[in-house]
Design an enzyme around this catalytic site. Structure first.
Site, PDB file in Angstrom:
ATOM      1  N   GLY A   1       0.829  -1.201   0.000  1.00  0.00           N
ATOM      2  CA  GLY A   1       0.000   0.000   0.000  1.00  0.00           C
ATOM      3  C   GLY A   1       0.861   1.248   0.000  1.00  0.00           C
ATOM      4  O   GLY A   1       2.011   1.233  -0.437  1.00  0.00           O
ATOM      5  N   CYS A   2       0.310   2.333   0.498  1.00  0.00           N
ATOM      6  CA  CYS A   2       1.037   3.611   0.528  1.00  0.00           C
ATOM      7  C   CYS A   2       2.344   3.454   1.282  1.00  0.00           C
ATOM      8  O   CYS A   2       2.370   3.009   2.430  1.00  0.00           O
ATOM      9  CB  CYS A   2       0.169   4.676   1.183  1.00  0.00           C
ATOM     10  SG  CYS A   2       1.016   6.264   1.368  1.00  0.00           S
TER      11      CYS A   2
END
Length: 362
Positions: free
Chosen positions: A215-216
């Site tokens: 993810g981020c």
């Protein structure tokens, strides 16, 4: 120590008297860096550097964790009386008497208390001040600078960052490119000639590298960087087809890259297995190409491995995780692949939460 250079040859009587007076003032200065109150972590006297009491590493890969008082005392017992006086009592050797003052042989100068490399021969010069002189350290992180107001003089003392051993002082009258003169007692140094093997305590840590995408990268980097034994965590892009991708291209989803964090770690302090555990606690490995509101292949869950051992460990961890029932019937979609080229993300992505505050909500 003498803060001025002198020319070679005869010295006027006034110059000799001046040198004697300076020497009498310098010898036996009062701070005790070997004691708790004199260690570099006494931040009230430091100049421009913060030292953490937890394990930490220099940019050149050395473990700078503070030696315990017991270990310092143990090492001190192996030193000569002169070495103990200088390193543990902030003493000063007589000018032009140090065995390394005029040494220009290629090699590395390490601390006699703990062996941390402090200077290279490439940074040494003959200052004619009477003490070994260098215009730059081996690594700036290896030297602690702190204000020294003893004897009514405003000076900057230099100490070994690992042990707190007194080395000498630094002045602003050195040669280019730094303009610095690190004025060092020979007795505080051990010289290792070029070609001779460095002792174990003078070698950098054998570091490993791991890559995690989940993810981020802001949150993954922030959490991994806080694990003891992690030397560096850097956000970047990995696993795509385009060369030198930037954030805009990766966000378009057309490059095939995942937002990834490169982790450099000391396996003596943190195992790869522990990093795997931390990684899987930071994201949901059951959602393909998505983490919460972030959707796209750039947010996929992946582990990019740098060795067969890492790949085997990652696959074993995933199998154990699947049989544990932690995620119910949802299969883990995390891919384990050989690490392709890693591209560091733009500077504004690095240490994002450290600089701006906040944290990842997962």
């Amino acid at each position: 120590m003498n803060t001025r250079h002198r020319t070679v040859g005869w010295m006027p009587v006034a110059a000799v008297l001046t040198l004697v007076v300076v020497l009498l003032i310098a010898v036996g200065t009062g701070s005790l860096p070997g004691k708790a109150e004199g260690h570099p972590e006494d931040s009230g006297r430091e100049v421009g550097k913060k030292v953490d009491v937890l394990p930490y590493y220099s940019k050149s890969g050395y473990d700078l964790t503070r030696l315990s008082p017991e270990r310092i005392a143990e090492i001190a017992e192996t030193l000569t009386p002169e070495q103990r006086r200088i390193t543990q009592e902030a003493g000063t050797e007589a000018p032009f008497c140090g065995n390394l003052t005029d040494n220009l042989q290629p090699g590395i100068y390490v601390s006699v208390v703990g062996g941390l490399p402090l200077f290279k021969s490439t940074g040494k010069f003959i200052s004619k001040s009477g003490w070994a002189s260098f215009f730059e350290p081996f690594d700036p992180d290896h030297i602690i600078e702190r204000e020294d107001g003893t004897h009514g003089m405003a000076r900057v003392e230099i100490l070994d960052a690992r042990s707190g051993a007194h080395l000498g002082h630094v002045f602003d009258d050195g040669p280019p490119p730094t303009g610095k003169r690190y004025c060092v007692n020979s007795a505080a140094l051990h010289f290792v000639p070029e070609g001779e093997e460095l002792p174990p305590e003078s070698r950098p840590v054998a570091l490993e590298t791991a890559y995690f995408a989940g993810g981020c990268f802001w949150g993954i980097e922030d959490k991994l960087a806080k694990i003891e034994g992690v030397v560096e965590a850097e956000s970047g892009y990995q696993g795509g087809e385009a060369d030198a991708p930037d954030y805009r291209l990766v966000c378009s989803g057309t490059s095939g890259h995942a937002e990834t964090v490169r982790v450099v770690f000391d396996s003596n302090r943190v195992s790869y297995w522990k990093l795997l555990g931390a990684f899987f606690s930071m994201h949901d490995p059951t959602t393909a190409n998505r983490q919460g509101p972030d959707v796209g292949s750039q947010y996929r869950s992946a582990i990019f491995t740098t060795s067969t051992e890492q790949a085997d460990a990652a696959r074993t961890f995933i199998r154990d995780l699947e049989t544990s029932g932690r995620f119910g019937d949802r299969p883990i979609v995390t891919k384990v692949e050989d690490a392709p080229e890693f591209y560091a993300a733009e500077e504004y992505h690095q240490d994002y939460y450290v600089r701006r505050g906040g944290s990842c909500g997962y």
